[in-house]
Design a protein around this motif. Structure first.
Motif, PDB file in Angstrom:
ATOM      1  N   ARG A 127       0.842  -1.198   0.000  1.00  0.00           N
ATOM      2  CA  ARG A 127       0.000   0.000   0.000  1.00  0.00           C
ATOM      3  C   ARG A 127       0.872   1.241   0.000  1.00  0.00           C
ATOM      4  O   ARG A 127       1.832   1.343   0.768  1.00  0.00           O
ATOM      5  N   ARG A 128       0.540   2.209  -0.869  1.00  0.00           N
ATOM      6  CA  ARG A 128       1.267   3.480  -0.867  1.00  0.00           C
ATOM      7  C   ARG A 128       0.979   4.219   0.442  1.00  0.00           C
ATOM      8  O   ARG A 128      -0.101   4.115   1.003  1.00  0.00           O
ATOM      9  N   ASN A 129       1.979   4.980   0.898  1.00  0.00           N
ATOM     10  CA  ASN A 129       1.878   5.681   2.187  1.00  0.00           C
ATOM     11  C   ASN A 129       1.504   4.693   3.288  1.00  0.00           C
ATOM     12  O   ASN A 129       0.588   4.918   4.089  1.00  0.00           O
ATOM     13  N   PHE A 130       2.261   3.620   3.319  1.00  0.00           N
ATOM     14  CA  PHE A 130       2.004   2.495   4.222  1.00  0.00           C
ATOM     15  C   PHE A 130       1.917   2.948   5.677  1.00  0.00           C
ATOM     16  O   PHE A 130       1.005   2.552   6.415  1.00  0.00           O
ATOM     17  N   ILE A 131       2.863   3.778   6.121  1.00  0.00           N
ATOM     18  CA  ILE A 131       2.927   4.135   7.539  1.00  0.00           C
ATOM     19  C   ILE A 131       1.749   5.007   7.948  1.00  0.00           C
ATOM     20  O   ILE A 131       1.132   4.786   9.000  1.00  0.00           O
ATOM     21  N   THR A 132       1.403   5.985   7.139  1.00  0.00           N
ATOM     22  CA  THR A 132       0.248   6.826   7.450  1.00  0.00           C
ATOM     23  C   THR A 132      -1.022   5.991   7.514  1.00  0.00           C
ATOM     24  O   THR A 132      -1.825   6.129   8.456  1.00  0.00           O
ATOM     25  N   HIS A 133      -1.225   5.122   6.545  1.00  0.00           N
ATOM     26  CA  HIS A 133      -2.407   4.277   6.554  1.00  0.00           C
ATOM     27  C   HIS A 133      -2.380   3.286   7.720  1.00  0.00           C
ATOM     28  O   HIS A 133      -3.441   2.942   8.264  1.00  0.00           O
ATOM     29  N   TYR A 134      -1.204   2.850   8.103  1.00  0.00           N
ATOM     30  CA  TYR A 134      -1.092   1.931   9.238  1.00  0.00           C
ATOM     31  C   TYR A 134      -1.548   2.622  10.523  1.00  0.00           C
ATOM     32  O   TYR A 134      -2.253   2.036  11.349  1.00  0.00           O
ATOM     33  N   ILE A 135      -1.148   3.883  10.697  1.00  0.00           N
ATOM     34  CA  ILE A 135      -1.563   4.659  11.865  1.00  0.00           C
ATOM     35  C   ILE A 135      -3.082   4.827  11.876  1.00  0.00           C
ATOM     36  O   ILE A 135      -3.743   4.628  12.904  1.00  0.00           O
ATOM     37  N   LEU A 136      -3.641   5.185  10.730  1.00  0.00           N
ATOM     38  CA  LEU A 136      -5.088   5.410  10.648  1.00  0.00           C
ATOM     39  C   LEU A 136      -5.872   4.128  10.901  1.00  0.00           C
ATOM     40  O   LEU A 136      -6.904   4.145  11.594  1.00  0.00           O
ATOM     41  N   GLU A 137      -5.386   3.019  10.368  1.00  0.00           N
ATOM     42  CA  GLU A 137      -6.137   1.765  10.445  1.00  0.00           C
ATOM     43  C   GLU A 137      -5.958   1.056  11.784  1.00  0.00           C
ATOM     44  O   GLU A 137      -6.945   0.606  12.389  1.00  0.00           O
ATOM     45  N   ASN A 138      -4.736   0.945  12.263  1.00  0.00           N
ATOM     46  CA  ASN A 138      -4.463   0.106  13.429  1.00  0.00           C
ATOM     47  C   ASN A 138      -4.437   0.855  14.750  1.00  0.00           C
ATOM     48  O   ASN A 138      -4.675   0.251  15.796  1.00  0.00           O
ATOM     49  N   PHE A 139      -4.142   2.138  14.729  1.00  0.00           N
ATOM     50  CA  PHE A 139      -4.085   2.909  15.968  1.00  0.00           C
ATOM     51  C   PHE A 139      -5.328   3.788  16.152  1.00  0.00           C
ATOM     52  O   PHE A 139      -5.910   3.824  17.233  1.00  0.00           O
ATOM     53  N   LEU A 140      -5.743   4.480  15.087  1.00  0.00           N
ATOM     54  CA  LEU A 140      -6.953   5.284  15.156  1.00  0.00           C
ATOM     55  C   LEU A 140      -8.200   4.476  14.811  1.00  0.00           C
ATOM     56  O   LEU A 140      -9.322   4.975  14.931  1.00  0.00           O
ATOM     57  N   GLU A 141      -8.003   3.259  14.326  1.00  0.00           N
ATOM     58  CA  GLU A 141      -9.077   2.283  14.100  1.00  0.00           C
ATOM     59  C   GLU A 141     -10.134   2.755  13.101  1.00  0.00           C
ATOM     60  O   GLU A 141     -11.327   2.534  13.272  1.00  0.00           O
ATOM     61  N   LEU A 142      -9.675   3.395  12.038  1.00  0.00           N
ATOM     62  CA  LEU A 142     -10.575   3.766  10.949  1.00  0.00           C
ATOM     63  C   LEU A 142     -10.787   2.561  10.046  1.00  0.00           C
ATOM     64  O   LEU A 142      -9.863   1.774   9.805  1.00  0.00           O
ATOM     65  N   SER A 143     -11.992   2.429   9.537  1.00  0.00           N
ATOM     66  CA  SER A 143     -12.296   1.343   8.622  1.00  0.00           C
ATOM     67  C   SER A 143     -11.754   1.650   7.225  1.00  0.00           C
ATOM     68  O   SER A 143     -11.392   2.791   6.919  1.00  0.00           O
ATOM     69  N   TRP A 144     -11.741   0.623   6.374  1.00  0.00           N
ATOM     70  CA  TRP A 144     -11.293   0.808   4.991  1.00  0.00           C
ATOM     71  C   TRP A 144     -12.161   1.856   4.302  1.00  0.00           C
ATOM     72  O   TRP A 144     -11.642   2.714   3.580  1.00  0.00           O
ATOM     73  N   MET A 145     -13.451   1.797   4.524  1.00  0.00           N
ATOM     74  CA  MET A 145     -14.349   2.755   3.887  1.00  0.00           C
ATOM     75  C   MET A 145     -14.098   4.175   4.393  1.00  0.00           C
ATOM     76  O   MET A 145     -14.146   5.135   3.619  1.00  0.00           O
ATOM     77  N   GLN A 146     -13.844   4.320   5.672  1.00  0.00           N
ATOM     78  CA  GLN A 146     -13.548   5.645   6.214  1.00  0.00           C
ATOM     79  C   GLN A 146     -12.257   6.194   5.617  1.00  0.00           C
ATOM     80  O   GLN A 146     -12.182   7.376   5.245  1.00  0.00           O
ATOM     81  N   ILE A 147     -11.252   5.351   5.512  1.00  0.00           N
ATOM     82  CA  ILE A 147      -9.977   5.787   4.938  1.00  0.00           C
ATOM     83  C   ILE A 147     -10.156   6.155   3.469  1.00  0.00           C
ATOM     84  O   ILE A 147      -9.621   7.159   2.991  1.00  0.00           O
TER      85      ILE A 147
END
Length: 297
Positions: A127-147
């Protein structure tokens, strides 16, 4: 029952893959009592789509001193409502992060009896911008649709707002600095026992790791451009340490990107990756970029 008034602060240590998390985990696990250190485990099965970490084994809200893990979501915060939480996280620039992740996967798969595959497929499946998306998905717990509904600027602002609340943020090479300040506050040794996990895995796999200096500069620049949110996030926070409140995020370049389009490309490359790691790439040489420019997007 509420914790006593003299209960010390609780440290949350967030682990982004290939950002020295294993070194920190091993050190804390060996230096702290079992009751004081808790590493969250990934939830298995379909339940992980709702919450990433395993709620079946949660840390004690009063005796735990450090909680860490790859899936330390904000929904865990209410468990420690009586504690002051100090958050820490190490980041990495996208080019060296990709190289490290590629080497890790190759050595792991070969040791499991699977086949290596080239950097083109590896980069395409990531995934592009892997680290930013990792923070959003795993720490802030945003869903795929939210992201998927967020603009790049929204993602950048959310990640920066989250990190601005942290006690310690920096480049992964500041691992010893983080362990030093943690050791001082927890009353444990400050220096972790060095161990080169990649060297051990590569030796057993017979794999020669790719190094960043072998990747042509124009390809490094291409990775930085493809992953500009991660690049700016790292440039903003790499030297922050405890000065998180003083950090002013570097402006994000204005450019258009398609998260859903990128996910579609990634899905195709993930299929190719799965085929090649099981059956090989049908006799073709594993492409490792050296010298002349190679396309990896």
């Amino acid at each position: 029952m509420p914790c006593s008034v003299d209960t010390p602060p609780l440290h949350f240590v967030y682990h982004v893959p290939k950002c020295a998390g294993r070194t920190i985990d091993r050190h804390l696990a060996s230096a702290l009592p079992v009751s004081a250190y808790h590493r969250l485990r990934k939830r298995r099965g379909m339940g992980r789509l709702m919450r990433r970490y395993d709620r079946a084994h949660l840390p004690d809200p009063c005796t735990t001193l450090v909680v860490s893990g790859h899936h330390l979501g904000i929904s865990l915060d209410p468990l420690f409502e009586d504690r002051l939480i100090k958050r820490s996280l190490l980041l990495r620039d996208p080019a060296s992060h990709f190289v490290s992740y590629y080497n890790y996967r190759m050595t792991r798969y070969i040791n499991e009896g699977l086949q290596p595959y080239g950097v083109e497929v590896a980069y395409g499946a990531m995934r592009r911008n892997f680290i930013t998306h990792y923070i959003l998905e795993n720490f802030l717990e945003l869903s795929w649709m939210q992201i998927a509904s967020l603009s790049d600027q929204d993602k950048y602002e959310l990640a920066n707002a989250f990190l601005s609340m942290f006690w310690f943020v920096g480049d992964y090479t500041l691992c010893d600095d983080l362990l030093s300040v943690l050791g001082e506050r927890l009353g444990i040794p400050a220096n972790a026992q060095p161990r080169n996990m990649l060297a051990d895995l590569a030796r057993s796999a017979g794999w020669t790791p790719l190094t960043l200096d072998l990747v042509p500069k124009d390809i490094v620049a291409e990775i930085q451009a493809d992953n500009w949110i991660d690049q700016r996030l790292w440039e903003t926070w790499r030297d922050a340490r405890h000065e998180t409140a003083a950090i002013r995020p570097i402006a994000l370049d204005s450019r258009a990107s398609s998260f859903i389009g990128g996910e579609a490309i990634r899905f195709v490359n993930q299929i190719v990756r799965r085929v090649q790691r099981r059956w090989g790439n049908f006799g073709a040489e594993i492409p490792v970029p050296q010298g002349d420019r190679a396309t990896i997007a």
